[in-house]
Design an enzyme around this catalytic site. Sequence first.
Site, PDB file in Angstrom:
ATOM      1  N   HIS A 115       5.055 -16.283 -18.634  1.00 28.37           N
ATOM      2  CA  HIS A 115       5.087 -16.334 -17.174  1.00 28.37           C
ATOM      3  C   HIS A 115       6.498 -16.739 -16.755  1.00 28.37           C
ATOM      4  O   HIS A 115       7.020 -17.722 -17.241  1.00 28.37           O
ATOM      5  CB  HIS A 115       4.078 -17.396 -16.718  1.00 28.37           C
ATOM      6  CG  HIS A 115       3.822 -17.400 -15.249  1.00 28.37           C
ATOM      7  ND1 HIS A 115       4.496 -18.226 -14.380  1.00 28.37           N
ATOM      8  CD2 HIS A 115       2.950 -16.700 -14.496  1.00 28.37           C
ATOM      9  CE1 HIS A 115       4.044 -18.033 -13.151  1.00 28.37           C
ATOM     10  NE2 HIS A 115       3.117 -17.105 -13.186  1.00 28.37           N
ATOM     11  N   SER A 175       1.395  -9.253 -16.439  1.00 27.29           N
ATOM     12  CA  SER A 175       0.750 -10.560 -16.450  1.00 27.29           C
ATOM     13  C   SER A 175      -0.659 -10.376 -16.990  1.00 27.29           C
ATOM     14  O   SER A 175      -1.097  -9.249 -17.229  1.00 27.29           O
ATOM     15  CB  SER A 175       0.753 -11.166 -15.045  1.00 27.29           C
ATOM     16  OG  SER A 175       0.260 -10.256 -14.079  1.00 27.29           O
ATOM     17  N   ASP A 209       9.068  -9.037  -2.473  1.00 27.10           N
ATOM     18  CA  ASP A 209       8.419  -9.600  -3.665  1.00 27.10           C
ATOM     19  C   ASP A 209       6.926  -9.613  -3.394  1.00 27.10           C
ATOM     20  O   ASP A 209       6.452 -10.397  -2.582  1.00 27.10           O
ATOM     21  CB  ASP A 209       8.939 -11.012  -3.924  1.00 27.10           C
ATOM     22  CG  ASP A 209       8.346 -11.639  -5.178  1.00 27.10           C
ATOM     23  OD1 ASP A 209       7.523 -10.989  -5.852  1.00 27.10           O
ATOM     24  OD2 ASP A 209       8.710 -12.795  -5.486  1.00 27.10           O
ATOM     25  N   ALA A 222       2.810  -9.001  -5.046  1.00 31.86           N
ATOM     26  CA  ALA A 222       1.846  -8.696  -6.103  1.00 31.86           C
ATOM     27  C   ALA A 222       1.193  -7.362  -5.767  1.00 31.86           C
ATOM     28  O   ALA A 222       1.051  -7.000  -4.593  1.00 31.86           O
ATOM     29  CB  ALA A 222       0.790  -9.791  -6.187  1.00 31.86           C
ATOM     30  N   LYS A 249      -4.015   2.977  -4.909  1.00 36.31           N
ATOM     31  CA  LYS A 249      -2.548   2.893  -4.913  1.00 36.31           C
ATOM     32  C   LYS A 249      -2.062   1.619  -5.601  1.00 36.31           C
ATOM     33  O   LYS A 249      -1.048   1.631  -6.308  1.00 36.31           O
ATOM     34  CB  LYS A 249      -1.998   2.977  -3.490  1.00 36.31           C
ATOM     35  CG  LYS A 249      -2.198   4.352  -2.857  1.00 36.31           C
ATOM     36  CD  LYS A 249      -1.487   4.469  -1.516  1.00 36.31           C
ATOM     37  CE  LYS A 249      -1.753   5.830  -0.895  1.00 36.31           C
ATOM     38  NZ  LYS A 249      -0.924   6.085   0.295  1.00 36.31           N
ATOM     39  N   GLY A 266      12.147 -11.580   3.224  1.00 31.75           N
ATOM     40  CA  GLY A 266      13.146 -12.518   2.720  1.00 31.75           C
ATOM     41  C   GLY A 266      13.733 -13.391   3.814  1.00 31.75           C
ATOM     42  O   GLY A 266      14.366 -14.413   3.532  1.00 31.75           O
TER      43      GLY A 266
END
Lengths: 355, 355
Positions: free
Chosen positions: B119, B143, B177, B179, B229, B311
């Site tokens: 990780h 992961s 960023d 998941a 997707k 960001g």
Amino acid sequence: MGPENFAADSLREVVEAVARRAGVRAEDAAVLADCLIYAELSGISTHGVSRFGIYIERIKRGLIDPTGQPQVVREATAVAVVDANGCLGQVAGAFAMRKAMESARRHGIGAATVKHSQHFGTAGYYCKLATDEDLIGISLTNSEPAMAPWGSYQAYLGTNPIALGCPTGSEFPIIIDLATSNVARGNVIAAARRGEPIPEGWALDPAGKPTTDAEAGLAGSVLPLGGVKGYALALLVDLLSGVLSGAGFGAGVGSMYKDLTRPADVGHFFAAIDPAAFMPIEQFRERTEALIAEIHGKPPAPGFDAVNVPGEIEFKRRSMRAVEGIPLTADVVSALRNLADEAGIDWPQPLKEDS
Amino acid sequence: MGPENFAADSLREVVEAVARRAGVRAEDAAVLADCLIYAELSGISTHGVSRFGIYIERIKRGLIDPTGQPQVVREATAVAVVDANGCLGQVAGAFAMRKAMESARRHGIGAATVKHSQHFGTAGYYCKLATDEDLIGISLTNSEPAMAPWGSYQAYLGTNPIALGCPTGSEFPIIIDLATSNVARGNVIAAARRGEPIPEGWALDPAGKPTTDAEAGLAGSVLPLGGVKGYALALLVDLLSGVLSGAGFGAGVGSMYKDLTRPADVGHFFAAIDPAAFMPIEQFRERTEALIAEIHGKPPAPGFDAVNVPGEIEFKRRSMRAVEGIPLTADVVSALRNLADEAGIDWPQPLKEDS
């Protein structure tokens, strides 16, 4: 009337001949036809011959240069900046992907951006060029404003697709190809053309209200994949294909259908990676084959017969349609046949009637 | 009791000191601390100091090698294969991203894969290393199995994040960023730790039924971003970071929390691109600044005050928390303080109480 099936080669000949009559060089017409027929064979009809009419229209209006040739205008060891010089998006796309592939073979990875381009068809086509030569291919493009930044309702970003192709040890390559909207805008365009409504969750009207009216959705904005994440992914694509390439970005990309006064200035980003730079290619084939076998071995959920890998259904469809032909709906047949008639090209017989 | 605020430097010292006592080299402890404190400053608490305890636990059990050093085991002009040799994921990640950055500066683009890793914390951290030096950075990691292939309900792929950082002409870099699940699994872990339920749409139980029970969701699977997707995107990440790197992929990646019998063998993929290879860097700055200004200028939808760029909020939070400190909840304070006590490290005073 149901769809009619046509032999892939017949449609390919029609597209090539019509494009040549419109001034496109023979080798470029072949690339264009290959991309459109690949989409039709794969079942990606939103990016197939239904787009051909607007390409020809834009050529006639001087917004696509049928003899324009892509050219490398800046270069480093492993990257190239390509100016499409207003040529067909497919011609610029195939040229730039091949540049990236050359670099990947020599340096392990390569990338090429494209500016002053057009709609390039289905993004996965360029990935398939790479997988055909045992390379990983990545293909990104920006597109006309259709999606709002998260927190707004005014279209700014395109439905900017992300595509990656990976060669495998199985009989088909993995081809991932997805719009960063909840659904590809081609589906909204298709519904509008048929005068049909669209499901909720696809689009907002120009005032930012959810709509099931396809025309209102086209005038407004389509919703990003999973909300804020789809916005971020569409922005990622525009940064690489629009901002980095020197093409239009955001609202600077012209509408293919709605703006017949200026070139679209679409931008693309291509990258290729050579797995053989990372491990013996045989080992890479074994690992991808194992991955696919493991996914196939997962128990199907209720309502599913099998668990598939992206690109698998399209591969099977290509094999099937190579024999049975490509089904075209009546509206697509009519539009394509008109183009053929205008250009004085014979229209092929359908293979058989499909219900 | 509400959260307590701690000075970033105090927490950084605690993490470094505890890691050093566990056998981590001083320079590697500094990298680990920098990554965790970056996450906390940015407000990404799911990938901050709350993960530190399991890293130390795995070091104690011999599943992470505190003195292990990443090493390039295969190389081409613009790519490198890194073997982490079981070291901390942050140490391997920073090493590999810097390899990719070197290559980008010399060749326009560079990539590095990592195998036998762990990780690595928040994916955006490595992108920030790139943007700090005017480079575009891409950071991917696989992961442990948490998400089913579309069409199944059995966990196979991780929630495999996609991150891209882009330097800009504005005061902050764009850091995307996300998941590839509907929500980051860290949120499910956090809910389970607090004994709270999770919203519908986040997870399935082990039998494939939708659940609001966080523990059942962890034992079952979380749902992919936007359905099929998200599955495709998670697979894209595993192809590059797992299959291509030579690391574990799919179910071959070990669980950090649940499997304390073997190294996790996580894989990463990093790439860097030098915008200066594509156009003068000043022009790139102007274009990114214009993009951001145009997004900021879009009208906010009802319920939004402003339209942000990915960001941006994290940048503002970093500025704020550098002054006001990092808020830690009681459970995180307790776990971190226990680690400090065990290692004989002084626990810092909180800056102030937060309601």
